[in-house]
Motif scaffolding. Structure first.
Motif, short mmCIF file in Angstrom:
data_model
loop_
_atom_site.label_atom_id
_atom_site.label_comp_id
_atom_site.label_asym_id
_atom_site.label_seq_id
_atom_site.Cartn_x
_atom_site.Cartn_y
_atom_site.Cartn_z
N LEU A 139 0.96 -1.03 -0.06
CA LEU A 139 -0.09 0.15 -0.03
C LEU A 139 0.95 1.43 -0.02
O LEU A 139 0.54 2.40 -0.61
N GLU A 140 1.94 1.31 0.76
CA GLU A 140 3.02 2.45 0.90
C GLU A 140 3.44 2.66 -0.42
O GLU A 140 3.81 3.83 -0.91
N ASP A 141 3.80 1.68 -1.24
CA ASP A 141 4.46 1.51 -2.53
C ASP A 141 3.55 2.21 -3.23
O ASP A 141 3.82 3.23 -4.69
N LEU A 142 2.02 2.37 -3.24
CA LEU A 142 1.14 2.76 -4.22
C LEU A 142 0.70 3.96 -3.56
O LEU A 142 0.08 4.66 -4.48
N GLY A 143 1.23 4.29 -2.30
CA GLY A 143 0.77 5.89 -1.96
C GLY A 143 -0.68 5.71 -1.33
O GLY A 143 -1.35 6.93 -1.22
N LEU A 144 -1.18 4.53 -0.94
CA LEU A 144 -2.41 4.35 -0.20
C LEU A 144 -2.61 4.16 1.11
O LEU A 144 -1.48 3.47 1.60
N GLU A 145 -3.29 4.58 1.97
CA GLU A 145 -3.47 4.48 3.38
C GLU A 145 -3.94 2.94 3.67
O GLU A 145 -3.64 2.41 5.01
N GLU A 146 -4.92 2.67 3.07
CA GLU A 146 -5.90 1.33 3.34
C GLU A 146 -6.35 0.87 1.68
O GLU A 146 -6.33 1.46 0.86
N PRO A 147 -6.60 -0.58 1.76
CA PRO A 147 -7.09 -1.06 0.71
C PRO A 147 -8.38 -0.45 0.53
O PRO A 147 -9.39 0.09 1.30
N GLY A 148 -8.55 -0.45 -0.80
CA GLY A 148 -9.66 0.25 -1.33
C GLY A 148 -11.21 -0.52 -1.05
O GLY A 148 -12.16 0.00 -0.51
N VAL A 149 -11.04 -1.84 -0.72
CA VAL A 149 -12.25 -2.73 -0.09
C VAL A 149 -12.45 -2.33 1.11
O VAL A 149 -13.84 -2.43 1.41
N SER A 150 -11.51 -1.91 1.93
CA SER A 150 -11.72 -1.46 3.46
C SER A 150 -12.94 -0.16 3.18
O SER A 150 -13.78 -0.25 3.82
N LYS A 151 -12.47 0.70 2.43
CA LYS A 151 -13.49 1.89 2.18
C LYS A 151 -14.75 1.40 1.56
O LYS A 151 -15.77 2.01 2.20
N LEU A 152 -14.86 0.53 0.73
CA LEU A 152 -15.90 0.30 0.06
C LEU A 152 -16.97 -0.60 1.11
O LEU A 152 -18.04 -0.18 1.17
N ILE A 153 -16.14 -1.23 1.82
CA ILE A 153 -17.24 -1.91 2.89
C ILE A 153 -17.69 -0.92 3.76
O ILE A 153 -19.09 -1.01 4.21
N GLN A 154 -16.81 -0.08 4.32
CA GLN A 154 -17.58 1.19 5.28
C GLN A 154 -18.48 1.77 4.83
O GLN A 154 -19.58 2.05 5.55
N SER A 155 -18.44 2.25 3.38
CA SER A 155 -19.26 2.90 2.74
C SER A 155 -20.40 2.15 2.59
O SER A 155 -21.61 2.64 2.56
N ALA A 156 -20.59 0.94 2.31
CA ALA A 156 -21.60 -0.05 2.20
C ALA A 156 -22.49 -0.07 3.47
O ALA A 156 -23.68 0.13 3.47
N TYR A 157 -21.78 -0.04 4.44
CA TYR A 157 -22.33 -0.08 5.79
C TYR A 157 -23.32 0.99 6.02
O TYR A 157 -24.29 1.14 6.50
N LYS A 158 -22.68 2.38 5.69
CA LYS A 158 -23.17 3.71 5.66
C LYS A 158 -24.57 3.66 4.70
O LYS A 158 -25.58 4.21 5.10
N LEU A 159 -24.30 3.12 3.60
CA LEU A 159 -24.96 3.05 2.68
C LEU A 159 -26.45 2.32 3.03
O LEU A 159 -27.69 3.10 2.74
N LEU A 160 -26.48 1.44 3.81
CA LEU A 160 -27.45 0.62 4.42
C LEU A 160 -28.24 1.42 5.63
O LEU A 160 -28.97 0.91 6.23
N LYS A 161 -27.33 2.68 5.86
CA LYS A 161 -27.89 3.47 7.26
C LYS A 161 -27.89 2.45 8.43
O LYS A 161 -28.83 2.43 9.35
N LEU A 162 -26.66 1.89 8.56
CA LEU A 162 -26.27 1.05 9.72
C LEU A 162 -25.40 1.52 10.60
O LEU A 162 -24.75 2.53 10.24
N GLN A 163 -25.47 1.34 11.89
CA GLN A 163 -24.31 1.65 12.89
C GLN A 163 -24.06 0.45 13.86
O GLN A 163 -24.78 -0.37 13.74
N THR A 164 -23.18 0.77 14.57
CA THR A 164 -22.66 -0.56 15.22
C THR A 164 -22.54 0.14 16.88
O THR A 164 -22.30 1.21 17.29
N TYR A 165 -23.02 -0.93 17.68
CA TYR A 165 -22.80 -0.94 19.25
C TYR A 165 -22.09 -2.09 19.54
O TYR A 165 -21.83 -2.89 18.86
N PHE A 166 -21.40 -2.00 20.82
CA PHE A 166 -20.57 -2.91 21.20
C PHE A 166 -20.78 -3.48 22.44
O PHE A 166 -21.47 -2.90 23.37
N THR A 167 -20.52 -4.95 22.81
CA THR A 167 -20.68 -5.45 24.16
C THR A 167 -19.24 -5.93 24.50
O THR A 167 -18.60 -6.47 23.37
#
Length: 365
Positions: free
Chosen positions: A258-286
């Motif tokens: 990732l560093e060689d490409l100048g990226l901070e994180e994999p694109g799929v991570s951003k996609l998953i997080q965005s999909a989560y928001k797209l579904l209007k979801l949120q998280t709580y923890f136990t």
């Protein structure tokens, strides 16, 4: 809650490659249309650094992240709404999904055949949009015919539904998707049970070459301009690069790549997080010694509904919730320290759960 995002697009735009990166499934794919017949379904974890932070403090026996199901739906083609290319089967698969991830080819490569002979992501988007809109028109027309006679004889409820269905029909006939129809929330609820394909939230994923992953290219800019009025998110990633990242064995190797490409994180991570928001979801923890776990809820859930995600008995017999805000938990370092600092608060049935809350439920059945 088993929520699904369906990956759609024309053949050979990189859907199956992206799906494999997301789910680590090994779908057999080839460089020609319809290589995927049955949809592949993968359960993917939603990356959330907060879960790791809690685990470091609690040191549990196991860590359980939250998940989303991703469905790789075979490539649609022009005429799918009329059954072309097994279209009806594919459209049925989309109907079962909660949101759409629309992959667009935004790279030039003579070795990868394009079903229409040239690379034009805006045209590709319009092909898919039209097929989904035509299918929705077919669905609406059937329902309109069903209520028309009752509306004509004076049934007020049928007349109300008829008028709303007509609004959507006119909007779709103008080449617009149902999600942008000029209706209020109550009117939109009336068509909810029709499961209109173009009423689902959508995210556009521009699949680019390695040289375009950071700043995009002319194809990406064309897509951004085309979807500007849709209030839709556009994500840029390189599916081939994501496949290379996924093939690396260690976290350190992936970070170096990732560093060689100048990226901070994999694109799929951003996609998953965005999909989560797209579904209007949120998280709580136990958080406890046996398990630190992330739980998926819809935005707007109150404490009893959130408890019901763990078990229906928790909701039925809900008494109260003990809540610590995530930042307070991290700052204090433990549940007992948060309690001593007055950061643990007791909430009742009307408490609106906040993203990141660390919760413990009291219930009686």
């Amino acid at each position: 809650m088993a929520l699904k995002c369906g990956i759609v697009g024309l053949p050979n735009v990189g859907k199956s490659t992206l799906f494999n990166c997301l789910s680590n499934a090994k779908a057999q794919s080839a460089n020609f249309p319809f290589c995927t017949i049955e949809p592949n379904v993968g359960t993917i974890t939603v990356p959330d650094q907060r879960l790791n932070q809690l685990a470091e403090l609690v040191n549990p026996e196991r860590i359980m992240p939250t998940t989303i199901e991703i469905v790789d739906i075979a490539g649609l083609v022009k005429g799918a709404s009329k059954g072309e290319g097994l279209g009806n089967q594919f459209l049925g698969n989309i109907r079962e999904c909660d949101a759409i991830i629309h992959v667009l080819r935004c790279f030039d490569d003579g070795n990868v055949v394009h079903v229409d002979g040239s690379v034009d992501p805006v045209r590709d988007k319009e092909v898919i949009d039209m097929e989904l809109q035509l299918k929705d028109l077919e669905t609406l027309s059937k329902r309109i015919e069903k209520v028309r006679k009752q509306a004509q004889v004076g049934d007020k409820e049928s007349k109300k539904h008829f008028d709303i269905f007509e609004k959507f029909r006119i909007h779709l006939e103008q080449g617009q998707s149902a999600r942008s129809a000029p209706v209020d929330d109550k009117e939109r609820e009336i068509v909810h049970d029709l499961f209109l394909l173009t009423d689902k939230p959508v995210m556009y994923v521009c699949n680019v070459d390695e040289g375009s992953v950071q700043s995009g290219n002319q194809h990406v800019e064309a897509v951004r301009e085309a979807v500007a009025a849709e209030d839709a998110e556009v994500i840029v990633l390189g599916a081939a690069i994501e496949a290379d990242i996924a093939s690396l064995d260690t976290y350190e190797e992936r970070q170096m790549f990732l560093e060689d490409l100048g990226l901070e994180e994999p694109g799929v991570s951003k996609l998953i997080q965005s999909a989560y928001k797209l579904l209007k979801l949120q998280t709580y923890f136990t958080a406890g010694e046996k398990e630190v776990r992330a739980w998926t809820i819809e935005e707007g859930y109150k404490a009893p509904q959130a408890a019901g995600v763990i078990h229906t008995d928790f909701e039925k017999g809900f008494i109260r919730a003990e809540v610590i805000g995530f930042d307070d938990y991290i700052e204090c370092g433990s549940e007992s320290a948060a309690r001593d600092a007055g950061k643990l608060h007791i909430e009742g049935k009307e408490y609106l759960v906040k993203d990141g809350d660390v919760m413990h439920f009291r219930f009686n059945v």
